[in-house]
Design an enzyme around this catalytic site. Structure first.
Site, mmCIF file in Angstrom:
data_model
loop_
_atom_site.group_PDB
_atom_site.id
_atom_site.type_symbol
_atom_site.label_atom_id
_atom_site.label_comp_id
_atom_site.label_asym_id
_atom_site.label_seq_id
_atom_site.Cartn_x
_atom_site.Cartn_y
_atom_site.Cartn_z
ATOM 1 N N ARG A 29 0.724 -1.293 0.018
ATOM 2 C CA ARG A 29 -0.025 -0.080 0.102
ATOM 3 C C ARG A 29 0.945 1.294 -0.142
ATOM 4 N NH1 ARG A 29 -3.719 -1.874 4.636
ATOM 5 N NH2 ARG A 29 -5.061 -3.365 3.782
ATOM 6 N N ARG A 33 -3.363 6.306 1.467
ATOM 7 C CA ARG A 33 -3.897 7.371 2.114
ATOM 8 C C ARG A 33 -2.876 8.229 3.059
ATOM 9 N NH1 ARG A 33 -8.912 5.076 4.798
ATOM 10 N NH2 ARG A 33 -7.910 2.968 4.499
ATOM 11 N N ARG A 42 -7.268 11.353 -5.131
ATOM 12 C CA ARG A 42 -8.449 10.530 -4.848
ATOM 13 C C ARG A 42 -9.635 11.245 -4.478
ATOM 14 N NH1 ARG A 42 -12.718 9.258 -3.031
ATOM 15 N NH2 ARG A 42 -13.162 7.725 -1.660
ATOM 16 N N ASP A 79 -7.167 -2.584 -6.986
ATOM 17 C CA ASP A 79 -7.695 -3.388 -5.936
ATOM 18 C C ASP A 79 -7.915 -4.757 -6.194
ATOM 19 O OD1 ASP A 79 -9.327 -2.634 -3.219
ATOM 20 O OD2 ASP A 79 -10.456 -4.210 -4.295
ATOM 21 N N TYR A 156 -14.920 -12.510 0.159
ATOM 22 C CA TYR A 156 -15.617 -11.268 -0.312
ATOM 23 C C TYR A 156 -16.923 -11.409 -1.148
ATOM 24 C CZ TYR A 156 -11.947 -7.967 1.524
ATOM 25 O OH TYR A 156 -11.028 -7.484 2.404
#
Length: 360
Positions: A29, A33, A42, A79, A156
């Site tokens: 990552r 963020r 973003r 992703d 998921y």
């Protein structure tokens, strides 16, 4: 495609257990963020999914950490849920709740409708981003492509999002294993097609993230996770345009199974922070390279503490070939970017010192 030759090949050499001038480092990552420049893009994109599906913006955020830090690899910004999204399950992201699916797999008729997406169609935005990033890197460092593992993606897809108890997917595992195997088989075929398309588009190494493998029992981990990752490894393009394409497998919480993971034919194993890297190296020998494995929360500590933690991992690994430094999982969004700089610089410094000591 005429890509520029690779100038910094530390990562590839380390993954193939070849000598390097210092230890390579990249961070899971690393485009995310914790970087203010990422947050700006973003916001510009409108949503996380829109950012992933815009090759120009995905390229921009992939390259952002390389402008800040002396990293030895770029990793595609995307992703893990792109495959089930391309299968038509209706992926969306709820603020503060993570990914969700509008149509989770709860009955046989929905499972029977699953198909292997064509990467040149519904996943074209990913391969376009890979090619664009590779061109923009201009040989500076290698580009890593990736996918989620079949078990993690199935979790998921069946749960409909994140889960604390895995009631639906584990219920299916125990009560209707044939249905789950049908899902896993289709997803595994999809991952092979998807990763091979990334390799053809320019990815120089690939990684499979088995985020939820650690929630399984030893028996079910082998049957429902590792066996499918092994199938994928055996079908990936390991050579492309005259280059060897290393494959890394990472199971969060999977330290107890690293010997079996090393037997899959992968080139490297990603380690989380729950195992000492010297123990891992003793257990797998020289069969695979190891990636890891600093606790991501260490980055909340002082620079001196961070430096000491980096040095311990590198000292524990020793003067052997085949170490790629990384965190034991993704970097947290609230980490100070300056603290990541301490990690990267310390890895290169200690890596050179270890090699100098070895040669003296």
């Amino acid at each position: 495609m005429g890509f520029a030759p690779l100038q910094n090949d530390r990562l590839i050499k380390a993954l193939l257990r070849q000598p390097t001038d210092t230890t390579p480092v990249w961070i899971m990552r690393q485009a995310g963020r914790y970087l203010p420049e990422y947050r700006e893009i973003r916001q510009q994109a409108g949503s996380f999914l829109d950012l992933c599906k815009n090759p120009d913006l995905a390229c921009e955020v992939t390259l952002q950490p390389l402008l800040r830090f002396d990293l030895d690899a770029a990793i595609l910004f995307s992703d893990i849920l792109t495959i089930p999204d391309a299968m038509g399950l209706g992926l969306y992201f709820s603020e503060g709740e993570g990914p969700k699916f509008e149509r989770p797999l709860r009955n046989q008729s929905d499972i029977d409708k699953l198909f292997v997406p064509d990467p040149s169609e519904s996943l074209r935005y990913v391969t376009d981003a890979v090619s664009l990033i590779r061109r923009e890197l201009n040989g500076k460092v290698p580009l890593i492509g990736f996918s989620g593992s079949p078990w993690t993606l199935a979790t998921y897809m069946v749960e409909g999002g994140s889960s604390k108890d895995y009631r639906y997917v584990k219920g299916m595992l125990y009560d209707n294993p044939q249905a789950l195997h049908k899902i896993l088989d289709t997803v595994a075929q999809s991952v092979v097609t998807y990763l091979n398309a990334q390799i053809e588009a320019g990815a120089q190494a690939v990684m499979i993230f088995d985020t939820w493998g650690g929630v399984l029992t030893p028996e079910t981990y082998h049957r429902f996770s590792l066996d499918y990752m092994q199938q994928i490894v055996s079908q990936l393009k390991r050579n492309h345009d005259g280059e060897t394409i290393p494959v890394t497998l990472f199971t969060k919480g999977g330290a107890q199974w690293i010997e079996a993971t090393a037997d899959t034919g992968c080139d490297a194993i990603g380690l989380d922070w729950t195992i000492n890297i010297d123990e891992a190296r003793r257990r797998v020998g020289h069969k695979v390279a190891l990636q890891g494995n600093l606790d991501p929360c260490t980055l909340y500590a002082s620079p001196d503490t961070i430096t000491d933690a980096v040095k311990k991992i590198m000292t524990d690994f020793g003067d052997h070939n085949g170490h790629v430094f990384n965190l034991g999982h993704g970097i947290h969004p609230s980490v100070n970017p300056d603290h990541l700089a301490v990690v990267v610089d310390s890895v290169h410094k200690f890596g050179r010192e270890i090699r100098a000591t070895d040669q003296s």
